[in-house]
Scaffold this motif. Structure first.
Motif, PDB file in Angstrom:
ATOM      1  N   ASP A 118      -3.287   7.518   0.513  1.00 16.40           N
ATOM      2  CA  ASP A 118      -3.042   6.663   1.686  1.00 16.40           C
ATOM      3  C   ASP A 118      -1.907   7.229   2.546  1.00 16.40           C
ATOM      4  O   ASP A 118      -1.950   7.145   3.776  1.00 16.40           O
ATOM      5  CB  ASP A 118      -2.678   5.238   1.242  1.00 16.40           C
ATOM      6  N   GLU A 152       2.268  -6.674   0.608  1.00 16.08           N
ATOM      7  CA  GLU A 152       2.129  -6.152   1.973  1.00 16.08           C
ATOM      8  C   GLU A 152       1.518  -4.748   1.912  1.00 16.08           C
ATOM      9  O   GLU A 152       1.144  -4.281   0.853  1.00 16.08           O
ATOM     10  CB  GLU A 152       3.481  -6.181   2.679  1.00 16.08           C
ATOM     11  N   ASP A 153       1.425  -4.089   3.079  1.00 16.38           N
ATOM     12  CA  ASP A 153       0.659  -2.849   3.164  1.00 16.38           C
ATOM     13  C   ASP A 153       1.573  -1.652   3.480  1.00 16.38           C
ATOM     14  O   ASP A 153       1.910  -1.407   4.637  1.00 16.38           O
ATOM     15  CB  ASP A 153      -0.415  -3.040   4.252  1.00 16.38           C
ATOM     16  N   ALA A 201       0.974   1.541   3.320  1.00 10.72           N
ATOM     17  CA  ALA A 201       0.322   2.595   4.111  1.00 10.72           C
ATOM     18  C   ALA A 201       0.346   2.252   5.597  1.00 10.72           C
ATOM     19  O   ALA A 201       0.526   3.122   6.450  1.00 10.72           O
ATOM     20  CB  ALA A 201      -1.109   2.786   3.628  1.00 10.72           C
ATOM     21  N   ARG A 202       0.180   0.980   5.893  1.00 10.80           N
ATOM     22  CA  ARG A 202       0.186   0.550   7.297  1.00 10.80           C
ATOM     23  C   ARG A 202       1.567   0.829   7.914  1.00 10.80           C
ATOM     24  O   ARG A 202       1.673   1.251   9.070  1.00 10.80           O
ATOM     25  CB  ARG A 202      -0.139  -0.949   7.375  1.00 10.80           C
ATOM     26  N   ASP A 243       3.845  -2.602  -1.352  1.00  2.00           N
ATOM     27  CA  ASP A 243       2.590  -3.099  -1.933  1.00  2.00           C
ATOM     28  C   ASP A 243       2.868  -4.179  -2.990  1.00  2.00           C
ATOM     29  O   ASP A 243       2.131  -5.157  -3.086  1.00  2.00           O
ATOM     30  CB  ASP A 243       1.785  -1.949  -2.573  1.00  2.00           C
ATOM     31  N   MET A 288       6.510   2.774  -0.120  1.00  2.00           N
ATOM     32  CA  MET A 288       5.129   2.263  -0.141  1.00  2.00           C
ATOM     33  C   MET A 288       4.847   1.352  -1.344  1.00  2.00           C
ATOM     34  O   MET A 288       4.313   0.262  -1.189  1.00  2.00           O
ATOM     35  CB  MET A 288       4.144   3.430  -0.160  1.00  2.00           C
ATOM     36  N   LYS A 331      -3.861   6.542  -5.247  1.00  2.00           N
ATOM     37  CA  LYS A 331      -4.211   5.848  -3.991  1.00  2.00           C
ATOM     38  C   LYS A 331      -3.022   5.841  -3.022  1.00  2.00           C
ATOM     39  O   LYS A 331      -3.188   6.106  -1.832  1.00  2.00           O
ATOM     40  CB  LYS A 331      -4.685   4.429  -4.289  1.00  2.00           C
ATOM     41  N   ASN A 332      -1.807   5.550  -3.555  1.00  2.00           N
ATOM     42  CA  ASN A 332      -0.607   5.602  -2.689  1.00  2.00           C
ATOM     43  C   ASN A 332      -0.494   6.967  -2.024  1.00  2.00           C
ATOM     44  O   ASN A 332      -0.238   7.083  -0.834  1.00  2.00           O
ATOM     45  CB  ASN A 332       0.672   5.396  -3.501  1.00  2.00           C
TER      46      ASN A 332
END
Ligand code: E4P
Length: 215
Positions: A173, A138-139, A141-142, A134, A130, A169-170
């Motif tokens: 998420d 890019e994302d 979590a997605r 990031d 993750m 947050k990581n």
């Protein structure tokens, strides 16, 4: 959801294990190097008190050597999971090892198709990174969310280890995105149970109680 420790530091693992928050451990060559201890010695010590899966990573990158190394690593303890990098040789190794009953964690996953290839080859775990995703803008979590959708849609017998977690947050998420497991560095773990308002609240309760007792 399970929590793993992303460290090879035995003291950090013992501390979190004593809180009942350690369902397993992940290591990698960088984390082993950081400890400056013998690889087998440190993994064996972790395995002596952690019941859950412990990921130990191969350090070779060609098929023959990876399989040889993985067979050896898997004998170090009953709960060893062999971490294999996402390459063509890695997929081939995962395939043969899964048929021999050796559990594998396919590491360095950065796309949904990579995760799908690993699951199809027989990986027990996939590790999307993750934080590093990031870092690329890019994302991460997605990607975790999408891998979970694929697992649930097609019934793959595989769990997601959300890796490269660098922030609260990581971690949050990863939980929201449906990761089966989040692997958390030792120094981040204590931030997950801390909050400045909790500390301030305790200070105020202490002061008010002292004032009450002084009356
Ligand atoms: C764990 O399996 C990974 O090797 C680790 O989380 C990578 O973290 P990093 O991107 O912070 O090095």
């Amino acid at each position: 959801m399970k929590f793993f420790l992303d460290t090879a530091n035995v003291d950090e693992i013992r501390r979190i294990n004593d809180l009942g928050l350690c369902d397993g451990v992940t290591t990698n060559p960088s984390l082993i190097n950081k400890e400056g201890r013998d690889f087998k010695e440190v993994i064996s010590e972790i395995a002596s008190f952690v019941e859950g899966p412990i990921s130990a990573e191969v350090t070779s990158y060609d098929y023959e050597s990876m399989v040889k190394e993985a067979r050896d690593l898997s004998k170090w303890a009953d709960n060893i999971v062999v971490k294999i990098p996402m390459t063509e040789d890695g997929l081939r190794a995962i395939n043969i090892l899964s048929k021999e009953g050796v559990r594998t964690n396919c590491t360095l996953i950065f796309s949904l198709s990579q995760a799908l290839m690993a699951m199809k080859a027989g990986a027990s775990y996939v590790s999307p990174f993750m934080g590093r995703i990031d870092d690329m803008g890019e994302d991460g979590a997605r990607l975790v969310y999408d891998i979970r959708t694929i697992i649930d849609t097609y019934g793959f017998d595989c769990e997601i280890i959300a890796a490269s977690i660098r922030s609260i947050k990581n971690f949050e998420d990863a939980a929201l995105a449906g990761a089966h497991i989040a692997t958390v560095p030792g120094n981040l773990f204590e931030k997950l149970w801390s909050h400045v308002l909790t500390d301030q609240g305790i200070d105020k309760f202490k002061k008010d109680w002292e004032a009450f007792e002084g009356k």
